[in-house]
Design a protein around this motif. Structure first.
Motif, PDB file in Angstrom:
ATOM      1  N   ILE A  12       0.889  -1.273   0.101  1.00 29.47           N
ATOM      2  CA  ILE A  12       0.097  -0.042  -0.009  1.00 29.47           C
ATOM      3  C   ILE A  12       0.713   1.217   0.034  1.00 29.47           C
ATOM      4  N   SER A  13       1.875   1.167   1.027  1.00 31.68           N
ATOM      5  CA  SER A  13       2.894   2.522   0.864  1.00 31.68           C
ATOM      6  C   SER A  13       3.564   2.797  -0.078  1.00 31.68           C
ATOM      7  N   THR A  14       3.917   1.604  -0.861  1.00 34.98           N
ATOM      8  CA  THR A  14       4.713   1.731  -2.291  1.00 34.98           C
ATOM      9  C   THR A  14       3.691   2.426  -3.386  1.00 34.98           C
ATOM     10  N   ILE A  15       2.582   1.862  -3.490  1.00 34.60           N
ATOM     11  CA  ILE A  15       1.761   2.311  -4.387  1.00 34.60           C
ATOM     12  C   ILE A  15       1.132   3.793  -4.293  1.00 34.60           C
ATOM     13  N   ARG A  16       1.026   3.912  -3.062  1.00 36.56           N
ATOM     14  CA  ARG A  16       0.856   5.452  -2.620  1.00 36.56           C
ATOM     15  C   ARG A  16       1.823   6.377  -2.826  1.00 36.56           C
ATOM     16  N   GLY A  17       3.235   5.972  -2.626  1.00 44.83           N
ATOM     17  CA  GLY A  17       4.294   6.689  -2.932  1.00 44.83           C
ATOM     18  C   GLY A  17       4.274   7.000  -4.678  1.00 44.83           C
ATOM     19  N   HIS A  18       3.924   5.982  -5.545  1.00 43.12           N
ATOM     20  CA  HIS A  18       3.859   6.245  -6.782  1.00 43.12           C
ATOM     21  C   HIS A  18       2.568   7.209  -7.390  1.00 43.12           C
ATOM     22  N   LEU A  19       1.477   6.989  -6.771  1.00 43.37           N
ATOM     23  CA  LEU A  19       0.433   7.984  -6.838  1.00 43.37           C
ATOM     24  C   LEU A  19       0.468   9.364  -6.588  1.00 43.37           C
ATOM     25  N   ALA A  20       1.375   9.367  -5.566  1.00 38.36           N
ATOM     26  CA  ALA A  20       1.976  10.839  -4.880  1.00 38.36           C
ATOM     27  C   ALA A  20       2.760  11.476  -5.727  1.00 38.36           C
ATOM     28  N   CYS A  21       3.749  10.846  -6.535  1.00 37.10           N
ATOM     29  CA  CYS A  21       4.723  11.470  -7.392  1.00 37.10           C
ATOM     30  C   CYS A  21       4.373  11.210  -8.850  1.00 37.10           C
ATOM     31  N   THR A  22       3.073  11.125  -9.093  1.00 37.07           N
ATOM     32  CA  THR A  22       2.801  11.143 -10.704  1.00 37.07           C
ATOM     33  C   THR A  22       2.182  12.723 -10.678  1.00 37.07           C
ATOM     34  N   SER A  23       2.844  13.344 -11.535  1.00 42.59           N
ATOM     35  CA  SER A  23       2.775  14.887 -11.775  1.00 42.59           C
ATOM     36  C   SER A  23       1.263  14.871 -12.478  1.00 42.59           C
ATOM     37  N   GLY A  24       0.353  15.584 -12.006  1.00 39.52           N
ATOM     38  CA  GLY A  24      -0.714  15.907 -12.467  1.00 39.52           C
ATOM     39  C   GLY A  24      -1.864  14.689 -12.317  1.00 39.52           C
ATOM     40  N   GLY A  25      -1.413  13.488 -11.510  1.00 41.07           N
ATOM     41  CA  GLY A  25      -2.275  12.767 -11.178  1.00 41.07           C
ATOM     42  C   GLY A  25      -3.452  12.890 -10.097  1.00 41.07           C
ATOM     43  N   ASP A  26      -4.258  12.403  -9.976  1.00 40.96           N
ATOM     44  CA  ASP A  26      -5.480  12.402  -9.076  1.00 40.96           C
ATOM     45  C   ASP A  26      -5.128  12.562  -7.458  1.00 40.96           C
TER      46      ASP A  26
END
Length: 430
Positions: free
Chosen positions: A350-364
């Motif tokens: 969960i933490s890893t996917i959360r990190g990827h979501l957080a670092c995707t510029s312009g993502g939701d």
């Protein structure tokens, strides 16, 4: 119960890149002439739970990539805690996304390419054949650390610091020998002694910093869940019970979890995390606790959402073996904070996917809080006070997580597999 907040536009669980191909990824490797077509890497599925299986797969993907091999996925078998039915990795993962990054064959496809009897594609016969024909490196994903290339410590001497940390003394340095480099088939059986479960970030020491970064990017973009699973999770976070609401998420691992010190009661968990939560916002709780009264203490102070409270269509259309992944994605998408269970690879994912979501510029979900929060206090407070002492807040039971989040793996006091590492989402290619 608080009134639902106004709904936001539909949120999508997109992160990283979904279109980069294996040619782009292999550019760095071709410079060192390591790509050798028509050679294969096969493995036997880890005997642990789903997230342990994913961690093993990550190591296999990077190994196939750096050795220029075609990855052969194992045949179907029952997965721990997911019922008696035999499952394929492809039942959970986006095979096209993996194939966009590296060459991949399923077990059935490998049998066809190798012109073998189709009966060989069954689990037992497949692995008997792999043991008979493959070269099996005597490696362990936790106890060993692979230098790539073999002179990595000479070309990048700063790596020596990674061998001096508190958890590294017992680890053995290994390299890819000429035999392993040149053989037609590399095979990794599933044995206790030579188990390739571990953390890819901690298993490889790359002599090229750019290659290290590319490896992280490869794992982010190659190992993704099937779109129909993602659709179910998106339906959940866009349902009125969660949509547009700044919900936080907890993962409370109970069940057969073998780490007794983490099995604390709901009241203790509440006392520890209460300063991180607001009664104005709901909390989504993912747990394998079967006692319906376990969460009553939370329900007295918060609006609690669990999987069974999601829209009926989502609950009914989610097969049992997909439930854990859907909940993984819901927790990863929480716009508030996420609090996991120490030593749980479910929480780590969960933490890893959360990190990827957080670092995707312009993502939701760009910029969501990716600090590592746990439902338990540090399990050995006295031993950790020197490192974390100045982060204890007066009048609260929770530790400020900044040190835990930023600490690199070679300085972590937890087992290597027990937590997520910030570099895995911060130091990747956009």
């Amino acid at each position: 119960m608080t009134q639902p907040e106004m709904h936001s536009p539909h949120k999508c669980l997109r992160y990283g890149r979904t279109s980069a191909g294996s040619g782009e990824m292999n550019d760095v490797l071709r410079q060192s002439d390591t790509v050798t077509p028509q050679r294969f890497l096969a493995f036997e599925t880890d005997f642990g739970g789903w997230n342990n299986i994913l961690m093993q797969l990550e190591i296999m993907v990077v190994l196939a990539w750096i050795t220029g091999r075609t990855l052969v996925l194992p045949p179907a078998k029952p997965f721990y805690l997911l019922g008696e039915a035999s499952r394929l990795l492809e039942d959970f993962l986006d095979l096209d996304a993996l194939r966009r990054q590296i060459p991949v064959l399923t077990a059935d496809e490998f049998v066809e390419v190798a012109e073998l009897d189709t009966k060989v594609a069954t689990d037992e016969k497949f692995h008997d054949l792999m043991r008979a024909r493959g070269v099996m490196p005597p490696w362990n994903g936790v106890e060993d650390i692979l230098l790539f290339p073999s002179d990595a410590l000479l070309t990048r001497p700063e790596l020596l610091a990674r061998l001096a940390g508190p958890s590294q003394a017992h680890r053995q340095l290994i390299t890819i020998s000429n035999e392993l480099r040149e053989c037609d088939l590399l095979y990794f059986p599933m044995t206790t002694e030579h188990r390739m479960f571990g953390v890819a970030e901690c298993f490889f020491l790359f002599g090229d910093e750019q290659l290290e970064r590319r490896a992280r990017t490869l794992l982010r973009d190659a190992i993704r869940f099937r779109q129909d699973i993602i659709n179910l999770a998106e339906a959940a976070i866009n349902a009125p019970i969660l949509a547009g609401r700044r919900f936080s998420a907890l993962h409370i691992r109970r069940g057969d979890f073998q780490y007794a010190k983490t099995r604390i009661g709901a009241r203790q968990i509440h006392e520890h995390v209460q300063t991180l939560l607001s009664p104005e916002h709901p909390i989504y709780i993912a747990t394998d606790e079967t006692d319906g009264a376990f969460l009553d203490g939370f329900r007295e102070k918060f609006e609690v959402v669990t999987f069974s409270a999601l829209p009926r269509e989502t609950v009914v259309n989610t097969p049992h073996h997909w439930c854990g992944i859907v909940e993984t994605l819901i927790c990863a998408a929480a716009p508030g904070r996420f609090m996991g269970t120490r030593f749980s690879t479910f929480s780590t994912r969960i933490s890893t996917i959360r990190g990827h979501l957080a670092c995707t510029s312009g993502g939701d979900f760009e910029g969501v809080d990716t600090n590592l929060y746990y439902t338990q206090q540090p399990l050995n407070r006295k031993a950790e006070e020197g490192l974390l002492g100045r982060f204890w807040r007066k009048g609260t039971r929770h530790v400020d997580p900044v040190v835990e989040t930023a600490t690199p793996w070679w300085l972590s006091k937890d087992p290597l597999w027990a937590r997520a590492y910030q570099v895995c989402w911060l130091e990747t290619d956009n």
